[in-house]
Design an enzyme around this catalytic site. Structure first.
Site, PDB file in Angstrom:
ATOM      1  N   LYS A 140       0.866  -1.184   0.000  1.00 36.78           N
ATOM      2  CA  LYS A 140       0.000   0.000   0.000  1.00 36.78           C
ATOM      3  C   LYS A 140       0.895   1.223   0.000  1.00 36.78           C
ATOM      4  O   LYS A 140       1.448   1.605   1.023  1.00 36.78           O
ATOM      5  CB  LYS A 140      -0.885  -0.032   1.249  1.00 36.78           C
TER       6      LYS A 140
ATOM      7  N   GLU B 175       9.356   1.069  11.139  1.00 33.82           N
ATOM      8  CA  GLU B 175      10.460   2.030  10.964  1.00 33.82           C
ATOM      9  C   GLU B 175       9.807   3.397  11.049  1.00 33.82           C
ATOM     10  O   GLU B 175       9.110   3.812  10.119  1.00 33.82           O
ATOM     11  CB  GLU B 175      11.144   1.777   9.620  1.00 33.82           C
TER      12      GLU B 175
ATOM     13  N   CYS C   2      13.554  10.232   7.502  1.00 30.67           N
ATOM     14  CA  CYS C   2      13.367   9.739   8.867  1.00 30.67           C
ATOM     15  C   CYS C   2      14.630   9.924   9.700  1.00 30.67           C
ATOM     16  O   CYS C   2      14.564  10.212  10.888  1.00 30.67           O
ATOM     17  CB  CYS C   2      12.910   8.281   8.861  1.00 30.67           C
TER      18      CYS C   2
ATOM     19  N   GLU D 262       9.058  15.425  15.749  1.00 35.18           N
ATOM     20  CA  GLU D 262       9.619  15.313  14.407  1.00 35.18           C
ATOM     21  C   GLU D 262       8.939  16.342  13.502  1.00 35.18           C
ATOM     22  O   GLU D 262       7.712  16.351  13.389  1.00 35.18           O
ATOM     23  CB  GLU D 262       9.380  13.895  13.860  1.00 35.18           C
TER      24      GLU D 262
HETATM   25  P1  NAI Z   1       1.611   8.332   8.113  1.00 40.97           P
HETATM   26  O1  NAI Z   1       2.477   7.527   9.007  1.00 40.97           O
HETATM   27  O2  NAI Z   1       0.218   8.530   8.564  1.00 40.97           O
HETATM   28  O3  NAI Z   1       1.589   7.663   6.658  1.00 40.97           O
HETATM   29  C1  NAI Z   1       2.509   6.685   6.220  1.00 40.97           C
HETATM   30  C2  NAI Z   1       1.770   5.567   5.508  1.00 40.97           C
HETATM   31  O4  NAI Z   1       0.838   4.974   6.404  1.00 40.97           O
HETATM   32  C3  NAI Z   1       0.967   5.995   4.289  1.00 40.97           C
HETATM   33  O5  NAI Z   1       1.014   4.984   3.300  1.00 40.97           O
HETATM   34  C4  NAI Z   1      -0.435   6.090   4.850  1.00 40.97           C
HETATM   35  O6  NAI Z   1      -1.430   5.928   3.862  1.00 40.97           O
HETATM   36  C5  NAI Z   1      -0.457   4.934   5.815  1.00 40.97           C
HETATM   37  N1  NAI Z   1      -1.465   5.015   6.872  1.00 40.97           N
HETATM   38  C6  NAI Z   1      -1.950   6.136   7.465  1.00 40.97           C
HETATM   39  N2  NAI Z   1      -2.862   5.813   8.405  1.00 40.97           N
HETATM   40  C7  NAI Z   1      -2.955   4.464   8.409  1.00 40.97           C
HETATM   41  C8  NAI Z   1      -3.718   3.527   9.152  1.00 40.97           C
HETATM   42  N3  NAI Z   1      -4.577   3.922  10.084  1.00 40.97           N
HETATM   43  N4  NAI Z   1      -3.553   2.217   8.916  1.00 40.97           N
HETATM   44  C9  NAI Z   1      -2.676   1.799   7.998  1.00 40.97           C
HETATM   45  N5  NAI Z   1      -1.930   2.627   7.245  1.00 40.97           N
HETATM   46  C10 NAI Z   1      -2.063   3.959   7.446  1.00 40.97           C
HETATM   47  O7  NAI Z   1       2.349   9.711   7.898  1.00 40.97           O
HETATM   48  P2  NAI Z   1       1.834  11.080   7.209  1.00 40.97           P
HETATM   49  O8  NAI Z   1       0.512  11.474   7.749  1.00 40.97           O
HETATM   50  O9  NAI Z   1       1.959  10.956   5.744  1.00 40.97           O
HETATM   51  O10 NAI Z   1       2.934  12.083   7.732  1.00 40.97           O
HETATM   52  C11 NAI Z   1       2.839  12.629   9.040  1.00 40.97           C
HETATM   53  C12 NAI Z   1       4.177  12.720   9.705  1.00 40.97           C
HETATM   54  O11 NAI Z   1       4.716  11.424   9.826  1.00 40.97           O
HETATM   55  C13 NAI Z   1       5.250  13.490   8.978  1.00 40.97           C
HETATM   56  O12 NAI Z   1       5.174  14.849   9.220  1.00 40.97           O
HETATM   57  C14 NAI Z   1       6.487  12.885   9.549  1.00 40.97           C
HETATM   58  O13 NAI Z   1       6.803  13.492  10.771  1.00 40.97           O
HETATM   59  C15 NAI Z   1       6.111  11.451   9.789  1.00 40.97           C
HETATM   60  N6  NAI Z   1       6.605  10.564   8.738  1.00 40.97           N
HETATM   61  C16 NAI Z   1       7.707   9.826   8.992  1.00 40.97           C
HETATM   62  C17 NAI Z   1       8.239   9.011   8.012  1.00 40.97           C
HETATM   63  C18 NAI Z   1       9.448   8.197   8.238  1.00 40.97           C
HETATM   64  O14 NAI Z   1      10.083   7.754   7.301  1.00 40.97           O
HETATM   65  N7  NAI Z   1       9.826   7.932   9.458  1.00 40.97           N
HETATM   66  C19 NAI Z   1       7.655   8.958   6.667  1.00 40.97           C
HETATM   67  C20 NAI Z   1       6.459   9.749   6.517  1.00 40.97           C
HETATM   68  C21 NAI Z   1       5.972  10.529   7.535  1.00 40.97           C
END
Ligand code: NAI
Ligand code: MG
Length: 504
Positions: free
Chosen positions: A195, A270, A304, A405
């Site tokens: 996904k 991660e 990250c 973050e």
């Molecule tokens: P997110 O963690 O919500 O999204 C990442 C993935 O998870 C996307 O594919 C999203 O569709 C999916 N997702 C979201 N809610 C879900 C759920 N309930 N069940 C299963 N999958 C789900 O992150 P978002 O909202 O895009 O970004 C928010 C913050 O997260 C950013 O500002 C950043 O601080 C952090 N982030 C950290 C990352 C990393 O590599 N450590 C990568 C992306 C975001």
């Protein structure tokens, strides 16, 4: 260096993206979402829609999981010899390389990153992931044991694929992150439902095309574009999924852990970071300054492992702050499609607003922006989500921008004096995260002592930015996650151990 991305294909690529909505890849076939719905794909350099993809939901996830389950249970993939699995992954790596320009340009259009980063950090890194994990397919093995029970025994362990893997990836390095999950999962004999993030779904669709072309069995990999709260949640809750491998925010990761309790899925996470960078007064500043700058401004800070909290020795403070501010001001911002762009836009309006609010909160709490601090104007890209590379001085523990973050090009800085190493380590460790860290010193004894004290999954001494190596474990302590990706640990996370004991 010769330009590895052939931009002459861009007009045709744009036309093709505008002409037809991208579909889901389930059981080896492309198909629209059951609901018939699609969603818009936005170019963050312009803020405009340039493509659309199928909006997969729970019904599509169900079909995809069943296809993956069928492929796994029939042993159509896991029953192949390790050498055959290795060969298929290598074929996919060849196809990724052959389609390098299309993947890189699509990634740049979708995510905004400079196309050279999309090529080296995306295409080339993904190909290396596939080749590295292909090598493991033939090397995964168990051990032999001598049980202490009475009698004569032979005992051994095997490593078997964990089963159907749900892989959920974020938008910051969409292509390589998808591949970095699929490659070890497939090498271990698992099948996958991927996904991608809703902000950046397009490069995963190219991956689906290449997987179809490489000749994997139907259902070995299924790719469902869709929103996190619908498609993502359905995948996490599905009872026929054996493991979730997730990269993204800590908050979403915690929710996933709860959602996985239904059938006790294995979970690797991660998650986020707030990684410290420590510059000692003996550091080679000619390397430490650009290294620190690119460690937070690379990919506009949407990394990250970004080094987002700088601790600089007060004797070199002025020089380092001036150097960082100068570097920030000189960075060329623009569309990732311009060859001279060094930093692109943030991925979305939402991310732009989030980063802005962190900068505002820091300055209202007493921090000073010595560089940046506001939206950046890029000529011809007025609708883009550009943020100036920002260096904040006078930040302190307790500030929201220091604790959380930000995931943007914002460096928080603090100083230290001739404190002992324990105090510096305590300051660096004063965070709920523990993903990465960077140390700059010419004294390797100091460097290694601090490396030992830092509570983080990764430490880099005298090295700036630079992508992860597929052989080196990647992951975090504390709230930066569970488990490791990459290396032997990374592929073993896609296996179960079975003990076999034989009475002779
Ligand atoms: P997110 O963690 O919500 O999204 C990442 C993935 O998870 C996307 O594919 C999203 O569709 C999916 N997702 C979201 N809610 C879900 C759920 N309930 N069940 C299963 N999958 C789900 O992150 P978002 O909202 O895009 O970004 C928010 C913050 O997260 C950013 O500002 C950043 O601080 C952090 N982030 C950290 C990352 C990393 O590599 N450590 C990568 C992306 C975001
Ligand atoms: Mg996009």
């Amino acid at each position: 260096m010769t330009m590895p991305v052939d931009t002459s294909i861009l007009p045709d690529l744009r036309q093709d993206l505008a002409a037809r909505s991208r579909e889901l890849f389930i059981g080896g076939k492309f198909q629209p979402a059951q609901s018939g719905e699609t969603f818009a794909v936005i170019d963050p350099a312009t803020g405009e829609e340039f493509a659309s993809v199928a909006s997969g939901g729970a019904a599509d996830i169900d079909l995809a999981v069943k296809a993956a389950r069928k492929c796994f249970d029939s042993a159509a993939w896991s029953g192949k010899t390790p050498a055959e699995r290795a060969r298929a992954l290598t074929r996919l790596a060849d196809l990724v390389e052959a389609n390098g320009s299309r993947i890189a340009l699509t990634e740049t259009l979708d995510n905004g990153m400079p196309m050279m980063m999309a090529f080296f950090g995306g295409v080339a890194a993904a190909s290396e992931q596939l080749r590295y994990n292909a090598g493991w397919a033939t090397k995964l093995n168990g051990e032999t044991f001598t049980p202490s029970n009475p009698g004569e025994w032979h005992a051994f362990t095997t490593r078997e694929p964990v089963g159907v893997v749900g892989a959920i990836v974020p938008w910051n390095f969409p292509f390589v992150m998808a591949v970095a999950k699929i490659a070890p999962a497939l090498a271990a004999g698992c099948t996958v439902v991927l996904k991608p993030a809703e902000q950046t779904p397009l490069s995963a669709v190219i991956l689906a095309e290449l997987i179809a072309e490489a000749g994997f069995p139907e259902g070995a990999v299924n790719i469902v574009t869709g929103y996190g709260k619908t498609a993502g949640a359905a995948l996490v809750e599905h009872p026929l999924v054996d493991k979730i491998s997730f990269t993204g925010s800590t908050a979403t990761g915690k929710g996933i852990v709860h959602a996985c309790t239904g059938n006790l899925k294995r979970v690797t996470l991660e998650l986020g970071g707030k990684s410290p960078v420590v510059i000692f007064d003996d550091a080679d500043l000619a390397k430490a300054i650009p290294g620190t700058a690119m460690g937070i401004f690379g990919n506009a800070g949407q990394v990250c492992a970004a080094g987002s909290r700088l601790f600089v020795h007060e004797r070199v403070r002025d020089q380092v702050m001036e150097g960082l501010a100068g570097f920030a001001r000189s960075l060329k911002l623009g569309s990732g499609l311009s060859p001279d762009t060094q930093m692109g836009p943030l991925v979305s309006q939402v991310q732009f607003d989030r980063v802005s609010s962190y900068i505002d909160s820091a300055t209202s709490e007493g921090a000073t922006a010595v560089a940046g601090g506001a939206a950046a104007a890029v000529e011809g890209h007025e609708g883009g989500f550009f943020m100036q590379p920002t260096v904040l001085s006078d930040t302190a523990p307790g500030m929201k921008a220091v604790e959380e973050e930000i995931f943007g090009p914002v460096l928080c800085t603090q100083t230290f004096g001739d404190d002992d190493l324990e105090q510096v380590a305590a300051a660096a460790n004063n965070t709920t995260f523990g993903l990465s860290s960077a140390i700059w010193t010419r004294d390797m004894s100091t460097g290694l002592k601090l490396a030992k004290r830092i509570r983080a999954g990764m430490v880099r001494i005298n090295g700036g930015a630079g992508g992860p190596d597929p052989a080196m474990p990647l992951g975090g302590f504390k709230q930066s996650g569970w488990g490791r990706e990459n290396g032997r640990n990374g592929i073993e996370a896609y296996t179960e151990i079975k003990s076999v004991t034989i009475n002779l």
